[in-house]
Write an enzyme that holds these catalytic residues in place. Structure first.
Site, PDB file in Angstrom:
ATOM      1  N   CYS A   9       0.833  -1.195   0.000  1.00 23.90           N
ATOM      2  CA  CYS A   9       0.000   0.000   0.000  1.00 23.90           C
ATOM      3  C   CYS A   9       0.875   1.256   0.000  1.00 23.90           C
ATOM      4  O   CYS A   9       0.602   2.218  -0.724  1.00 23.90           O
ATOM      5  CB  CYS A   9      -0.917  -0.014   1.221  1.00 23.90           C
ATOM      6  SG  CYS A   9      -2.062   1.366   1.298  1.00 23.90           S
ATOM      7  N   CYS A  14      -4.628  -2.016   5.786  1.00 28.18           N
ATOM      8  CA  CYS A  14      -4.454  -0.678   5.227  1.00 28.18           C
ATOM      9  C   CYS A  14      -5.644  -0.277   4.353  1.00 28.18           C
ATOM     10  O   CYS A  14      -5.959  -0.934   3.364  1.00 28.18           O
ATOM     11  CB  CYS A  14      -3.172  -0.661   4.396  1.00 28.18           C
ATOM     12  SG  CYS A  14      -2.808   0.916   3.627  1.00 28.18           S
TER      13      CYS A  14
END
Length: 374
Positions: A99, A195
């Site tokens: 991410c 995330c």
């Protein structure tokens, strides 16, 4: 004097709020940017709208403009599909690392440049410096909050354009600064979970994308000791969620996951936190990413982490022609997990990292045979 234009990733949390405040007070021309990276599916507490409102409220309090970008397709293509593929083959991926590389320091950085900014800033607890023209990623002063482990895939381009205003602060200082300036996020709970996906029942969430099959839980000798609801829900060293009752002839001691056979849908467990089936002295990685764009040497000593917030572990590293490394630890390591990240350090300097390919732990390499032909 204006120190230049910078875009701060405003997550709606206290860390990014204080990062924006500090940069504003340092004379930067600050713009906030809120990223939407997940289309809410109603399966959990994603809190995206709450976070968006908080980011707007903080920006208003600080007198800063705020922009919005939807990176949900990029997140799906660049992060989440890989996350699912890794779980499907029995590995345990770390989506926060991808991410950061694919979203926060790629698409977010590109968006900031499109807005005419010289760089970006986030609320990560880490530091950047430059020595003889080479940018370095350093651990934060607050070692308990340091996030360099999740940032090890960044390179020279990203670090040259990035500021981490919280790198010299402790979390208590950040909370205090937020309270002093009456920021709406001063007392907001830190986010947890995957995330951008948020907090939810992980097993139920994963089941939407990877249909689970029940199967046997076996000990290392091949004896069935229970049943699991889906082998990819578990990771090495895990104790929770096994629901193994009393086993005849075995002590009343906790069980831990020591191996998985996804192909045959078998989960292997053993008793004892430090079971020998979880111990390894060496590992092999996938292709390394070096923050300096090159390895320090073909053979060198350093320290390593194979999981977040792990104490430094002394090791010897050997670089291979294919870009991977072999690592030999000074002492046995518990539950080093393929799919997770190996991150190397020289003191406070993060050298880089890679995905763990395999280890020499018997839980990974041993061929279970007894009672195991079925």
């Amino acid at each position: 004097m204006n120190a230049g234009r910078i875009v701060v990733g405003m997550s709606g949390g206290v860390d990014s709020s204080v990062a924006a405040l500090l940069l504003r007070d340092a004379g930067f021309d600050v713009t906030g940017l809120f990223m939407q990276n997940w289309v809410e599916d109603g399966s959990g507490d994603c809190r995206a709208e709450d976070d968006r409102r908080d980011a707007v409220a903080v920006s208003g309090k600080l007198g800063l403009p705020i922009r919005f970008r939807d990176f949900s397709r990029e997140y799906w293509d660049g992060v989440f599909q890989h996350f699912l593929a890794e779980y499907a083959v029995g590995r345990t991926p770390n989506p926060d690392v991808l991410c950061n590389r694919e979203i926060k320091f790629k698409h977010f950085l590109d968006a900031a440049h499109e807005l005419g900014a010289e760089g970006i800033a986030t609320g990560h607890y880490s530091r950047v410096d430059c020595v003889r023209g080479e940018y370095r990623l350093l651990r934060a002063k607050d070692r308990g909050k340091d996030q360099s482990y999740f940032l090890h895939q960044l390179g020279q381009r990203q670090l040259a354009a990035t500021r981490f205003p919280l790198g010299e602060l402790h979390k208590d200082d950040v909370r205090r600064i937020a309270a002093q300036h009456q920021l709406p996020t001063a007392a907001k709970k830190d986010s947890t979970g995957i995330c951008f996906i948020g907090e939810r029942d992980f097993r139920e969430f994963l089941g939407q994308y990877l249909p689970a099959r029940t199967g046997e839980i076996r000990d290392p000798s091949g004896n069935c000791v229970g049943e699991h609801p889906g082998v990819f829900h578990y990771t090495l060293g895990q104790r929770e969620g096994l629901h193994i009752g009393g086993v005849r002839g075995r002590a009343q001691a906790p069980w831990f996951v020591v191996g998985k056979d996804v192909e045959r849908n078998l989960l292997y467990v053993d008793q004892g936190h430090d079971s020998p089936w979880l111990q390894s002295r060496s590992l092999r990685s996938e292709t390394m990413h070096w923050i300096a764009s090159h390895a320090p040497a073909t053979r060198f000593a350093c320290t390593a982490q194979t999981r977040y917030r792990q104490p430094d572990e002394d090791c010897e590293v050997e670089l291979h022609d294919d870009g991977s490394v072999s690592v030999r630890f000074a002492r046995p390591q518990r539950a080093v997990t393929p799919g997770q990240s190996l991150v190397l350090y020289d003191g406070d300097t993060c050298l880089g990292g890679a995905v763990i390919l395999h280890t020499d732990a018997p839980a990974v390499t041993h061929q279970f045979t007894r009672n195991d032909a079925a």
